[in-house]
Motif scaffolding. Sequence first.
Motif, PDB file in Angstrom:
ATOM      1  N   GLN A 121     -89.482  19.158 -38.468  1.00 24.35           N
ATOM      2  CA  GLN A 121     -88.798  17.873 -38.431  1.00 24.35           C
ATOM      3  C   GLN A 121     -87.339  18.065 -38.823  1.00 24.35           C
ATOM      4  N   TYR A 122     -86.477  17.216 -38.281  1.00 26.19           N
ATOM      5  CA  TYR A 122     -85.053  17.333 -38.577  1.00 26.19           C
ATOM      6  C   TYR A 122     -84.390  15.973 -38.492  1.00 26.19           C
ATOM      7  N   GLU A 123     -83.233  15.856 -39.118  1.00 28.15           N
ATOM      8  CA  GLU A 123     -82.452  14.624 -39.119  1.00 28.15           C
ATOM      9  C   GLU A 123     -81.047  14.925 -38.632  1.00 28.15           C
TER      10      GLU A 123
ATOM     11  N   ASN B  29     -86.334  19.804 -42.448  1.00 23.59           N
ATOM     12  CA  ASN B  29     -87.451  19.707 -43.378  1.00 23.59           C
ATOM     13  C   ASN B  29     -88.279  20.986 -43.266  1.00 23.59           C
TER      14      ASN B  29
ATOM     15  N   CYS C  60     -86.095  12.938 -36.455  1.00 22.58           N
ATOM     16  CA  CYS C  60     -86.774  13.473 -35.281  1.00 22.58           C
ATOM     17  C   CYS C  60     -87.934  14.375 -35.681  1.00 22.58           C
ATOM     18  N   GLU C  61     -89.001  14.329 -34.877  1.00 20.29           N
ATOM     19  CA  GLU C  61     -90.145  15.201 -35.063  1.00 20.29           C
ATOM     20  C   GLU C  61     -90.346  16.025 -33.805  1.00 20.29           C
TER      21      GLU C  61
END
Length: 230
Positions: free
Chosen positions: A215-217, A41, A18-19
């Motif tokens: 940003q993340y996951e 991130n 995801c951003e």
Amino acid sequence: MTTVLVLLGVLLHLTCFCEGGLTDKGLLFPKPSANSYVKFNPLKSLSLEAFTLCMRLSVDPNVVSKGNRDTILFAYCTKEGDELNVWQEKSNISLYLRSSSEGALYAVPPLSIFRTNLCVTWESSTGLTAFWVDGRRSTLQVYRQNHKVQPGGAVILGQDPDSLLGGFDEDQSFVGEISDVNMWDYVLTGGQVKQFNEKLGLGPEPNVLNWNTMQYEVHGNVLVVPEKYK
């Protein structure tokens, strides 16, 4: 039936890249898990000689307060091992820098079902370390003077990695809600920490981890909670 079970297994391990950040959102970890986590991130390398780390948390006390259970609140791990971890351990909130045994431990009120604003500050040159709970500072401790947090690792919410992105333990996983995780590469003033606590949005922009933009996951069973529930 076999096809359904296989499909269910795939869905449970979906990864969302995801951003755009998590402005006005939170993360819900609904139950103990050995595979559910969120990876961030960072905006810049975690090569740190000082930092302020803030977050808002609430937990399921029926899970995290069981017996001698320890719960990870924040983890930054490199290939060499744990680099910067924050824990709830029984009646303590604890900071560990490149160690799993020698930490700065604070006997503060345990986290609960109600949201707690939590910050920790640390500075290498003096070793001065403190936790802030709902805008109130703990006593100072001297911890890891002249230490430096090393770059090249992974920032993880929800799990304590025993390797760079693995070795998770369900009995140490986070169960509850996390939001507004922000990090600066210097120590905020008391007034700036209180601005975070009161969510005034008037303080300096986070320059290492910024909840609103990074940003993340999302891995496994983690729900992104929309604004209306915050």
